[in-house]
Design a protein around this motif. Structure first.
Motif, PDB file in Angstrom:
ATOM      1  N   SER A  14       0.828  -1.217   0.000  1.00  0.00           N
ATOM      2  CA  SER A  14       0.000   0.000   0.000  1.00  0.00           C
ATOM      3  C   SER A  14       0.860   1.265   0.000  1.00  0.00           C
ATOM      4  O   SER A  14       0.413   2.321  -0.440  1.00  0.00           O
ATOM      5  CB  SER A  14      -0.950   0.009   1.201  1.00  0.00           C
ATOM      6  OG  SER A  14      -0.223  -0.120   2.393  1.00  0.00           O
TER       7      SER A  14
ATOM      8  N   ASP B 212       1.439   2.040  -3.588  1.00  0.00           N
ATOM      9  CA  ASP B 212       0.179   2.538  -4.176  1.00  0.00           C
ATOM     10  C   ASP B 212      -0.072   3.994  -3.777  1.00  0.00           C
ATOM     11  O   ASP B 212      -0.603   4.770  -4.565  1.00  0.00           O
ATOM     12  CB  ASP B 212      -1.010   1.692  -3.693  1.00  0.00           C
ATOM     13  CG  ASP B 212      -1.003   0.306  -4.310  1.00  0.00           C
ATOM     14  OD1 ASP B 212      -0.265   0.099  -5.293  1.00  0.00           O
ATOM     15  OD2 ASP B 212      -1.726  -0.577  -3.799  1.00  0.00           O
ATOM     16  N   HIS B 213       0.282   4.333  -2.557  1.00  0.00           N
ATOM     17  CA  HIS B 213       0.011   5.690  -2.070  1.00  0.00           C
ATOM     18  C   HIS B 213       0.692   6.749  -2.942  1.00  0.00           C
ATOM     19  O   HIS B 213       0.170   7.862  -3.092  1.00  0.00           O
ATOM     20  CB  HIS B 213       0.476   5.825  -0.616  1.00  0.00           C
ATOM     21  CG  HIS B 213       0.117   7.134   0.003  1.00  0.00           C
ATOM     22  ND1 HIS B 213      -1.172   7.490   0.299  1.00  0.00           N
ATOM     23  CD2 HIS B 213       0.884   8.199   0.358  1.00  0.00           C
ATOM     24  CE1 HIS B 213      -1.189   8.713   0.814  1.00  0.00           C
ATOM     25  NE2 HIS B 213       0.045   9.153   0.868  1.00  0.00           N
TER      26      HIS B 213
ATOM     27  N   ASP C 204       1.383   6.338  -6.160  1.00  0.00           N
ATOM     28  CA  ASP C 204       1.052   6.071  -7.565  1.00  0.00           C
ATOM     29  C   ASP C 204      -0.153   6.931  -7.944  1.00  0.00           C
ATOM     30  O   ASP C 204      -0.799   7.533  -7.079  1.00  0.00           O
ATOM     31  CB  ASP C 204       0.706   4.574  -7.701  1.00  0.00           C
ATOM     32  CG  ASP C 204       0.754   4.093  -9.136  1.00  0.00           C
ATOM     33  OD1 ASP C 204       0.965   4.924 -10.052  1.00  0.00           O
ATOM     34  OD2 ASP C 204       0.564   2.872  -9.331  1.00  0.00           O
TER      35      ASP C 204
ATOM     36  N   ARG D 164      -4.071   7.339  -9.050  1.00  0.00           N
ATOM     37  CA  ARG D 164      -5.278   6.541  -8.782  1.00  0.00           C
ATOM     38  C   ARG D 164      -6.359   7.154  -9.669  1.00  0.00           C
ATOM     39  O   ARG D 164      -7.093   8.057  -9.245  1.00  0.00           O
ATOM     40  CB  ARG D 164      -5.577   6.637  -7.286  1.00  0.00           C
ATOM     41  CG  ARG D 164      -6.879   6.115  -6.823  1.00  0.00           C
ATOM     42  CD  ARG D 164      -6.900   4.630  -6.517  1.00  0.00           C
ATOM     43  NE  ARG D 164      -8.294   4.271  -6.411  1.00  0.00           N
ATOM     44  CZ  ARG D 164      -9.003   4.278  -5.280  1.00  0.00           C
ATOM     45  NH1 ARG D 164      -8.421   4.529  -4.129  1.00  0.00           N
ATOM     46  NH2 ARG D 164     -10.285   3.977  -5.293  1.00  0.00           N
TER      47      ARG D 164
END
Ligand code: UTP
Length: 292
Positions: free
Chosen positions: A61, A64-65, A67, A69
């Motif tokens: 995660s 992802d944070h 990246d 969205r």
């Protein structure tokens, strides 16, 4: 010039269980930002544009944070929420992030070594620990980099601790350096008992290191706790020529510890222009009512 950083983020975070069973401790929010965002923003402020995350199972995660969205961005755009959109989208442009895995938690020194593939051996780089939140308004990392560029020596951040806290940190043997706040470190001991501590100066999670430390880390044998300790590699370097300690003169919070995390939350919330006045007023009222 220091433009790369290695962020060891692979620890299990056992001091924060049960929250950290599935959520990385570095993703726990301090007010509204995960701890790791403060660290990456600190890197960007110091001119670092290339960051290596050293992670482990269950910690994706964090990548992802930082990246894009796209579904969330589209929803925010459709609702005209421009400020929220910027908060989400701009994270992906802060720095370039690479990610490597530390398959086993073999120690902080081992975690730093996992970053070697992304840092040329002749380049200096920064190491920032996700637990240590340094005042977001401060320029402490920039100052550490400037000291490194002036001296050519590894630079670590030093914090004055109470005697009973010595066994939580690496403790330095020092002589005064050239400039106020600077110390020359000739020896480091990881987590000594208070009677054995050579000083009250403890190493905390900010380092500016030459690429040659990777060679030293490869030769470093497991030390305290059976782990490959960054402190031991730094100690080997300090025995050749003193390394530099820059004493922390700005607030810092140990967000890997429950009390430190609460302190960081209160201090950073109080410092916020949007939340601070209302939060501090509530806190005052709450303390008064509680103490009546
Ligand atoms: P800690 O000593 O705080 O360990 O590591 P931890 O597992 O993160 O947390 P607790 O003590 O169990 O609650 C200091 C830093 O070194 C990293 C951690 O992620 C943290 O940033 N680390 C430590 C690694 O990346 N790998 C390791 O093998 C050990």
């Amino acid at each position: 010039m220091v433009r790369r950083a290695v962020l060891p983020l692979a620890g299990l975070g056992t001091r924060f269980l049960p929250a950290t069973k599935t959520v990385p401790k570095e993703m726990l929010p301090i007010v509204d930002k995960p701890a790791v965002q403060y660290i990456v923003e600190e890197c960007a402020r110091a001119g670092i544009d290339d960051v290596v995350f050293v992670t482990s199972t269950g910690k994706a995660s964090m990548e992802d944070h930082f990246d894009r969205r796209l579904d969330l961005e589209a929803a925010l755009e459709a609702k005209g929420k421009e400020d929220d959109l910027a908060l989400v989208r701009d994270l992906a442009g802060l720095v370039t992030i690479h990610s490597v895995r530390q398959h086993e938690p073999l120690g902080l020194g081992h975690a730093v070594l996992m970053g070697a593939g992304h840092v040329p051996a002749d380049e200096s780089f920064a190491v920032l620990l996700g637990d240590d939140i340094v005042d977001p308004q401060a320029d402490f990392l920039e100052r550490m980099i400037a000291v490194h560029e002036r001296t050519g020596r590894p630079v670590v951040a030093l914090l004055r601790v109470r005697p009973e806290q010595a066994s939580l940190y690496g403790i330095a043997t020092v002589t005064p350096g050239d400039t106020p706040g600077e110390h020359l470190i000739s020896d480091l001991v990881e987590k000594p008992s208070p009677e054995d501590a050579a000083s009250d100066l403890a190493v905390i999670g900010r380092y500016v290191l030459p690429g040659s430390i990777f060679e030293t880390l490869r030769e470093t044998q497991p030390g305290r706790g059976g782990e490959i300790q960054l402190t031991d590699a730094l100690n080997a370097m300090a025995h050749e020529e003193p390394i530099v300690g820059l004493e922390l003169d700005v607030p810092r919070y140990d967000a890997g510890d429950k009390l430190g995390f609460l302190e960081a939350t209160v201090a950073l919330a109080a410092a916020r222009e949007d939340l601070g006045p209302d939060f501090v007023a509530w806190l005052r009222r709450w303390l008064e009512e509680r103490d009546q």
